[in-house]
Design a protein around this motif. Structure first.
Motif, PDB file in Angstrom:
ATOM      1  N   ILE A  67       2.885   2.328  -6.571  1.00 31.74           N
ATOM      2  CA  ILE A  67       1.783   2.603  -5.665  1.00 31.74           C
ATOM      3  C   ILE A  67       2.216   3.793  -4.813  1.00 31.74           C
ATOM      4  O   ILE A  67       3.317   3.799  -4.256  1.00 31.74           O
ATOM      5  CB  ILE A  67       1.493   1.391  -4.753  1.00 31.74           C
ATOM      6  N   LEU A  68       1.356   4.783  -4.718  1.00 31.31           N
ATOM      7  CA  LEU A  68       1.709   5.989  -3.969  1.00 31.31           C
ATOM      8  C   LEU A  68       0.671   6.257  -2.885  1.00 31.31           C
ATOM      9  O   LEU A  68      -0.530   6.159  -3.127  1.00 31.31           O
ATOM     10  CB  LEU A  68       1.772   7.191  -4.916  1.00 31.31           C
ATOM     11  N   THR A  69       1.149   6.572  -1.711  1.00 27.61           N
ATOM     12  CA  THR A  69       0.251   6.846  -0.588  1.00 27.61           C
ATOM     13  C   THR A  69       0.885   7.896   0.310  1.00 27.61           C
ATOM     14  O   THR A  69       2.083   7.826   0.591  1.00 27.61           O
ATOM     15  CB  THR A  69       0.014   5.564   0.250  1.00 27.61           C
ATOM     16  N   LYS A 117       8.547  10.188  -9.245  1.00 29.04           N
ATOM     17  CA  LYS A 117       8.553  10.718  -7.882  1.00 29.04           C
ATOM     18  C   LYS A 117       9.961  11.175  -7.541  1.00 29.04           C
ATOM     19  O   LYS A 117      10.904  10.399  -7.595  1.00 29.04           O
ATOM     20  CB  LYS A 117       8.110   9.639  -6.898  1.00 29.04           C
ATOM     21  N   ARG A 177       4.353  17.259  -1.595  1.00 29.64           N
ATOM     22  CA  ARG A 177       4.239  17.164  -0.135  1.00 29.64           C
ATOM     23  C   ARG A 177       5.517  17.703   0.493  1.00 29.64           C
ATOM     24  O   ARG A 177       6.621  17.335   0.098  1.00 29.64           O
ATOM     25  CB  ARG A 177       4.036  15.713   0.308  1.00 29.64           C
ATOM     26  N   MET A 237      18.677  13.076  -2.295  1.00 32.73           N
ATOM     27  CA  MET A 237      17.639  13.008  -3.313  1.00 32.73           C
ATOM     28  C   MET A 237      17.357  11.562  -3.717  1.00 32.73           C
ATOM     29  O   MET A 237      18.272  10.786  -3.914  1.00 32.73           O
ATOM     30  CB  MET A 237      18.105  13.800  -4.531  1.00 32.73           C
ATOM     31  N   ASP A 238      16.075  11.226  -3.803  1.00 31.03           N
ATOM     32  CA  ASP A 238      15.650   9.910  -4.304  1.00 31.03           C
ATOM     33  C   ASP A 238      14.765  10.102  -5.524  1.00 31.03           C
ATOM     34  O   ASP A 238      13.985  11.066  -5.582  1.00 31.03           O
ATOM     35  CB  ASP A 238      14.811   9.163  -3.250  1.00 31.03           C
ATOM     36  N   LEU A 296       0.815  -1.209   0.000  1.00 31.07           N
ATOM     37  CA  LEU A 296       0.000   0.000   0.000  1.00 31.07           C
ATOM     38  C   LEU A 296       0.854   1.266   0.000  1.00 31.07           C
ATOM     39  O   LEU A 296       0.325   2.364  -0.012  1.00 31.07           O
ATOM     40  CB  LEU A 296      -0.905   0.019   1.238  1.00 31.07           C
ATOM     41  N   ASP A 297       2.165   1.106   0.052  1.00 28.03           N
ATOM     42  CA  ASP A 297       3.085   2.231   0.218  1.00 28.03           C
ATOM     43  C   ASP A 297       2.651   3.089   1.405  1.00 28.03           C
ATOM     44  O   ASP A 297       2.693   4.319   1.376  1.00 28.03           O
ATOM     45  CB  ASP A 297       3.155   3.084  -1.058  1.00 28.03           C
ATOM     46  N   PHE A 314      16.445   5.069  -7.399  1.00 26.95           N
ATOM     47  CA  PHE A 314      17.860   5.318  -7.135  1.00 26.95           C
ATOM     48  C   PHE A 314      18.024   6.676  -6.462  1.00 26.95           C
ATOM     49  O   PHE A 314      17.080   7.467  -6.387  1.00 26.95           O
ATOM     50  CB  PHE A 314      18.690   5.242  -8.429  1.00 26.95           C
ATOM     51  N   SER A 315      19.213   6.897  -5.947  1.00 26.88           N
ATOM     52  CA  SER A 315      19.515   8.158  -5.263  1.00 26.88           C
ATOM     53  C   SER A 315      20.631   8.865  -6.018  1.00 26.88           C
ATOM     54  O   SER A 315      21.798   8.588  -5.797  1.00 26.88           O
ATOM     55  CB  SER A 315      19.958   7.896  -3.824  1.00 26.88           C
ATOM     56  N   LYS A 344      12.205   3.355   1.228  1.00 25.07           N
ATOM     57  CA  LYS A 344      13.319   2.886   0.397  1.00 25.07           C
ATOM     58  C   LYS A 344      14.349   2.251   1.322  1.00 25.07           C
ATOM     59  O   LYS A 344      15.250   2.921   1.810  1.00 25.07           O
ATOM     60  CB  LYS A 344      13.929   4.080  -0.346  1.00 25.07           C
ATOM     61  N   ARG A 365      12.090   8.201   4.946  1.00 28.04           N
ATOM     62  CA  ARG A 365      12.773   7.957   3.677  1.00 28.04           C
ATOM     63  C   ARG A 365      13.192   6.495   3.546  1.00 28.04           C
ATOM     64  O   ARG A 365      13.010   5.867   2.526  1.00 28.04           O
ATOM     65  CB  ARG A 365      14.019   8.851   3.595  1.00 28.04           C
TER      66      ARG A 365
END
Lengths: 271, 525
Positions: free
Chosen positions: B221-223, B260, B319, B213-214, A122-123, B207-208, A264, A260
């Motif tokens: 999927i984004l939440t 993103k 955000r 920074m990423d 679901l992130d 990757f960074s 990740k 973060r």
């Protein structure tokens, strides 16, 4: 000859009196045990495998990597300097349905811990309420408190005996109605201060749970329990917890313990 | 004199084996300096090694004199205890045997060191590629008839395969579902809507490029946001159909095709998400769930499937967040479209996704024994004509207050209060009256939610009930479910989706013919 023996005798007397004087106070014993159990090194990492066996001998496994970093920058026992807030990052590999899930804790001595759970499908970064610390950790016979440590001030400690190997310390809860035990007895190895065995007694005075260290390794100079077992004498269930790839003072950066890295995961550190 | 001294010395030496076993003033680093053995001082091994393996370090003398709880004076009186047992309190029995490591270090420390380097518990560590996933079969039926729908609400089997591979600093992640769903009307595979035999959930690289920074690029999927099944500032696509028919909760989130970019600093963190083509919700179209159709002024389903026009443009979401002393603070912005087709184009007779941009904020922190959250958002419906055009939704202010706490072990409760407040309500009313709309919504829609979660059987069984209730719409939605982890791999689940409402046009009331129960079996690997 006789002079030599006398000297020897005198030195023995001296040695024994030094030893007697140095017999640590119960406060020092429990602090050293707390230190060796939860605070060794500035940080640490380990791979953990739990084998949970129920009364019908069905087993379930949990595999996760734990990263830990202490906020206090000293390991000194004096004045409990070692003791302080800690950050933990727990990355799950198994079972498959929790694969890549992350549990992060900011353990606080004075107040409730902060906890987060990351659900990758679901992130979702979910902040979770500080639960009863005497709740099972991931369904095992180890409790949250066994994993992260119980506040020393939560119990009174009495040295009730010693033998060649152990300091035997009895612990009674200060707030008896908040916990399910009436007391627990720890057998603390004298030289390493590792809790080799711990026995929990319920309110009826019956022994209902035991924790036993089954293997110890010295890693980066720190004696470490690498295999231990929790047995629930009431249910007949038990959990074997094994540590591998244990390392101390890895140099885990403080910012690992952040949103973060929930989203990740720091794969290098988790290998 | 001399003789007695010597005798005393000898006595001390012989009896001191024990006293000496306790090291002098506890060396720093906890290792004896005298011996090579890392863990244990020499004093311990001769004393303990022979007797310990059988757990006989202390021959159980069972001194009956000492009643339980009454301990002998702590440390070795006189240091002379011959067997070290007298100081054991009654009832304690023999002390535990030392674990293997301590013995091993005495006998052969080199073994341990060797083990330390090679020993690894995890079987499948670092394979060429990480594969995970599950196989899931689930079916569901309506608990009442629906003139516009099949009796079966759900009947499908799906295989999810997840592949994860690190190539240098780049992580590649692919998750795809392959499914057979005979109930779906449309079997044509469409990666955007998830229709058909394949539903690509994730296909991205992360990757960074810089330490602060990423980047995550591709399908993902984004939440974000703080609500529990209520989303104000999370304007990433949802799959409401999956949610209402009893698919796993993970399918509530539909994938985004996005770039993103995240920046991290001590002052705050920033996420910026660009979606080059609009990712709509997978909303209720009537294909599988019946709904209230305002044109027909009645419930409708497969007789009136909603067709929509997707805007040909992208979306931007932002955000800004930071945690200060346990307070998780965030500001949000969004520039795009209403995620569900709330608009209508009378010339094409199709539903539309009018333009919408939003600003919002949230805070989440521990309160009392739980976690509380507040989230607000302002949806600016800025499509031309909004406010006077009856086919374009008005702007809205949204507000959410939530609290969650574990009440007793393994039982937690979450409650939320959620408000949708329509702006320029008078304009809305007159516009609706102009077209003779039969249904005029309330200016403010209030919703309360409640989540109950109970875990039993060593946390292998989870009982859950999530309830939405709107005192202003007079409707409600209940989501009970029970899941049982039979083994680490096998999971059984059953649940239901039940809707009640006073009016057939209200948000949950329109789904009254979709009440369903479902069951599932899943094998995870």
């Amino acid at each position: 000859m006789s002079i030599k023996q006398l000297t020897l005798g005198l030195s023995a007397i001296l040695a024994s009196s030094v030893a007697l004087a140095a017999a640590p106070s119960v406060d020092e014993i429990v602090n050293r045990t707390n230190y060796t159990s939860y605070y060794q090194g500035q940080d640490g990492k380990a791979k953990v495998k739990m084998t949970i066996t129920d009364s019908q001998n069905r087993t379930r496994n949990r595999e996760f990597v734990v990263l830990r970093r202490d906020i206090p920058t000293t390991d000194a026992i004096e004045n409990n300097a070692y003791e302080g807030d800690q950050k933990m990052y727990v990355y799950f590999n198994r079972p498959a349905d929790v694969n890549k899930m992350v549990f992060m804790v900011l353990k606080k001595i004075k107040t409730d811990d902060d906890r987060w759970l990351y659900l990758p499908a679901l992130d979702l970064v979910k902040r979770i309420a500080a639960s009863d610390k005497r709740t099972s950790f991931v369904g095992s016979d180890f409790l949250y408190e066994d994993i992260s440590g119980r506040n020393l001030q939560a119990d009174t400690h009495t040295l009730i005996g010693t033998d060649a190997n152990y300091y035997i310390v009895e612990n009674k809860p200060v707030a008896a109605d908040e916990v399910e035990f009436s007391r627990y007895v720890m057998y603390i190895h004298k030289t390493t201060f590792l809790p080799i065995s711990t026995e929990y007694y319920n309110k009826q005075g019956e022994k209902y749970k035991t924790y036993t260290a089954l293997a110890v390794e010295t890693i980066n100079g720190h004696p470490t329990i690498t295999k231990s077992e929790a047995k629930n004498l009431k249910t007949g269930g038990s959990t074997l917890m094994e540590y591998s790839s244990v390392e101390y003072d890895v140099g885990i950066p403080d910012d690992i313990f952040s949103e973060r890295n929930l989203r990740k995961p720091p794969r290098k550190l988790l290998r | 004199m001399l003789l007695s001294s010597i005798t005393l010395a000898i006595v001390l030496i012989s009896s001191n084996e024990i006293t000496l076993a306790a090291p002098p003033p506890l060396p720093t680093g906890l290792e004896p300096e005298s011996t090579g053995a890392p863990a244990l001082p020499a004093g311990l091994s001769p004393d303990s090694a022979p007797s310990l393996p059988t757990g006989l370090a202390t021959p159980k003398t069972d001194a009956p004199a000492l009643p339980a709880g009454l301990s002998s004076p702590p440390p070795l009186p006189g240091g002379l205890a011959p067997n070290a047992s007298p100081s054991l309190p009654a009832g304690l029995g023999s002390t535990p045997a030392l674990p293997t490591g301590i013995e091993q270090t005495q006998s052969n420390p080199a073994d341990v060191e060797e083990q330390d380097d090679t020993f690894n518990l995890f079987s499948g560590d670092e394979p060429f590629i990480n594969v995970s996933g599950f196989w899931d079969i689930r079916g569901g039926v309506r608990t009442q008839n629906d003139p516009y729908q099949d009796q079966f609400s759900l009947g499908e089997t799906r295989l999810q395969i997840g592949l994860q591979k690190d190539i240098g600093p780049v992580a590649i992640n692919i998750v795809s579902d392959f499914l057979y769903d005979p109930i779906a009307l449309n079997q044509h595979a469409d990666l955007q809507t998830g229709n058909g035999w394949v539903d690509l959930r994730e296909a991205n690289i992360a990757f960074s490029p810089l330490s602060f920074m990423d980047i995550k690029f591709g399908r993902q999927i984004l939440t974000w946001g703080t609500g529990d099944l209520i989303f104000i500032n999370d304007l990433f696509p949802k799959d409401w159909q999956a949610f209402f028919i009893g698919r796993d909760l993970e399918y509530l989130k539909a994938p985004s095709d996005a770039l993103k970019t995240s920046f991290f600093s001590d002052y705050g963190n920033l996420d910026f998400i660009y979606t080059p083509w609009f990712n709509a919700d997978r909303s209720i179209t009537g294909e599988r769930l019946s709904y209230y159709n305002p044109m027909l002024d009645s419930l409708a389903g497969q007789n009136a499937i909603v067709e929509s026009e997707r805007p040909d443009a992208g979306e931007y979401a932002l955000r800004l967040y930071k945690t200060i002393a346990g307070n998780e603070l965030a500001l949000y912005g969004y520039y795009g479209f209403w995620k569900s087709p709330f608009g209508f184009n009378p010339s094409t007779n199709k539903a539309t996704y009018p333009k919408m941009r939003s600003l919002g904020a949230s805070v989440r922190r521990p309160v009392w024994k739980g976690i509380a959250n507040i989230e607000v958002g302002y949806y600016d419906s800025y499509e031309k004509g909004a406010g006077t055009n009856p086919f374009i939704p008005n702007s809205e202010a949204r507000f959410l207050l939530g609290y969650e706490q574990e009440i007793v072990q393994n039982f937690s409760i979450g409650v939320q209060y959620y408000v949708e407040w329509m702006q320029d309500y008078n304009g809305y009313v007159s516009a609706q009256e102009q077209i003779g709309a039969r249904v005029i919504r309330n200016e403010v829609r209030h919703t309360l939610t409640n989540r109950l979660t109970l875990m039993t059987h060593q946390q292998n069984v989870t009982w859950s009930l999530f309830t939405f209730f709107s005192p202003s719409d007079l409707d409600a939605y209940f989501r009970p479910s029970v899941s049982y982890k039979v083994t680490d791999a096998w999971l059984l689940e059953t649940g239901g989706n039940f809707f009640v409402g006073k009016h057939e046009y209200s948000f949950f009331g329109q789904f009254v013919n979709n009440n369903n129960v479902y069951a599932a079996i899943r094998y995870s690997f």
